[in-house]
Design a protein around this motif. Structure first.
Motif, PDB file in Angstrom:
ATOM      1  N   GLN A  77      -5.187  -3.299  10.950  1.00 26.34           N
ATOM      2  CA  GLN A  77      -5.210  -2.038  10.222  1.00 26.34           C
ATOM      3  C   GLN A  77      -6.642  -1.482  10.153  1.00 26.34           C
ATOM      4  OE1 GLN A  77      -3.481  -4.818   9.214  1.00 26.34           O
ATOM      5  NE2 GLN A  77      -1.577  -3.902   9.964  1.00 26.34           N
ATOM      6  N   TYR A  92      -2.473  -1.642   1.283  1.00 27.17           N
ATOM      7  CA  TYR A  92      -1.122  -1.125   1.529  1.00 27.17           C
ATOM      8  C   TYR A  92      -0.780   0.067   0.644  1.00 27.17           C
ATOM      9  CZ  TYR A  92       1.004  -3.351  -2.647  1.00 27.17           C
ATOM     10  OH  TYR A  92       1.350  -3.711  -3.928  1.00 27.17           O
ATOM     11  N   LYS A  93      -1.547   0.303  -0.414  1.00 22.35           N
ATOM     12  CA  LYS A  93      -1.347   1.459  -1.282  1.00 22.35           C
ATOM     13  C   LYS A  93      -2.314   2.595  -0.965  1.00 22.35           C
ATOM     14  CE  LYS A  93       0.375  -1.096  -5.327  1.00 22.35           C
ATOM     15  NZ  LYS A  93       0.148  -1.367  -6.776  1.00 22.35           N
ATOM     16  N   CYS A 125      -0.229  -0.343   8.117  1.00 24.03           N
ATOM     17  CA  CYS A 125       0.318  -1.385   7.245  1.00 24.03           C
ATOM     18  C   CYS A 125       1.820  -1.544   7.475  1.00 24.03           C
ATOM     19  CB  CYS A 125       0.057  -1.054   5.781  1.00 24.03           C
ATOM     20  SG  CYS A 125      -1.654  -1.277   5.262  1.00 24.03           S
ATOM     21  N   THR A 126       2.293  -2.773   7.383  1.00 23.72           N
ATOM     22  CA  THR A 126       3.716  -3.066   7.476  1.00 23.72           C
ATOM     23  C   THR A 126       4.334  -3.024   6.084  1.00 23.72           C
ATOM     24  OG1 THR A 126       3.582  -5.455   7.142  1.00 23.72           O
ATOM     25  CG2 THR A 126       3.137  -4.633   9.369  1.00 23.72           C
ATOM     26  N   ASP A 127       5.633  -3.253   6.034  1.00 22.98           N
ATOM     27  CA  ASP A 127       6.333  -3.329   4.748  1.00 22.98           C
ATOM     28  C   ASP A 127       6.602  -4.777   4.353  1.00 22.98           C
ATOM     29  OD1 ASP A 127       6.503  -0.529   4.475  1.00 22.98           O
ATOM     30  OD2 ASP A 127       8.262  -0.474   5.788  1.00 22.98           O
ATOM     31  N   GLY A 176       1.095  -6.311   3.743  1.00 24.44           N
ATOM     32  CA  GLY A 176       1.150  -5.275   4.759  1.00 24.44           C
ATOM     33  C   GLY A 176       0.130  -5.401   5.868  1.00 24.44           C
TER      34      GLY A 176
END
Length: 220
Positions: free
Chosen positions: A108, A139-140, A147-149, A172
């Motif tokens: 990322q 991730y936020k 980013c992944t989930d 993420g």
């Protein structure tokens, strides 16, 4: 994303010279949350390192960075400082004792090139760092791309977990754990999120340089 891992290219003589410079110039030290630094090191080490580094990449435009020594793993961060063509050059110098130390570069990256450090939900001292802005979780963060989930991979988290660095800090994120080995050089985009792996040593010392590299096709 371009990452170059040059192995066993820094001689023991050069390492010893760099270590000696850091250890004998204590008057240049700055303390950032317990990390000892000497800023703008290129002016001190260019004569020593340029003949080596210029074999692999363009060193004509240095952007700064620092010598460092610390006893705890640093947080996920980027070091772009406003330059979209900035690349980090990481040179491990010394560990307190031999351990399998890692350095993690995540897949990322951040599109805010001003610099950032993600501290999660831990206590934060007032104000920002000298260069980096304090943020919470990658991730936020709307400026973080890719980013992944999903939670961070358990195998990667084994190289990341340390006391105040919990799993949510790396939610993420995906990436690679590289050996933090004196003699090696890691080159990667400055806006790629990266951090120290967990530390089983008392401290580690290194040299981080940043260069503007406009033509990446010249990288060896």
């Amino acid at each position: 994303m371009i990452i170059k891992n040059y192995k066993n290219v820094v001689s023991s003589e050069i390492l010893d010279t760099l270590i000696q410079f850091f250890e004998t110039n204590t008057h240049l030290y700055k303390d950032t949350m317990g990390m000892l630094k000497i800023s703008n090191p290129w002016q001190h080490v260019q004569e020593i390192l340029d003949p080596l580094l210029s074999q692999y990449f363009d060193t004509s435009s240095n952007l700064g960075d620092n010598f460092y020594k610390h006893s705890f793993p640093y947080f996920p961060h980027i070091d772009s400082f406003g330059n979209k063509n900035s690349y980090n050059v990481l040179i491990p110098l010394k560990l307190s004792h031999p351990v399998n130390q890692k350095f993690i570069i995540f897949d990322q990256y951040c599109t805010d090139y001003s610099g950032a450090t993600w501290l999660g939900n831990i206590w934060k001292p007032e104000g920002n760092f000298e260069a980096n802005k304090k943020r919470e979780f990658p991730y936020k963060d709307i400026d973080v791309v890719g980013c992944t989930d999903s939670p961070v991979d358990p195998d990667l988290y084994k190289d990341l977990h340390y006391d105040y660095r919990n799993e949510e800090m790396f939610f993420g994120l995906t990436g690679t754990a590289y050996d933090y080995t004196p003699g090696n050089i890691l080159l990667f985009p400055s806006n790629s999120i990266h951090c120290t792996g967990k530390m089983d040593c008392d401290w580690k010392m290194g040299l981080s340089l940043r260069f503007e590299i406009l033509d990446t096709t010249t990288l060896l």
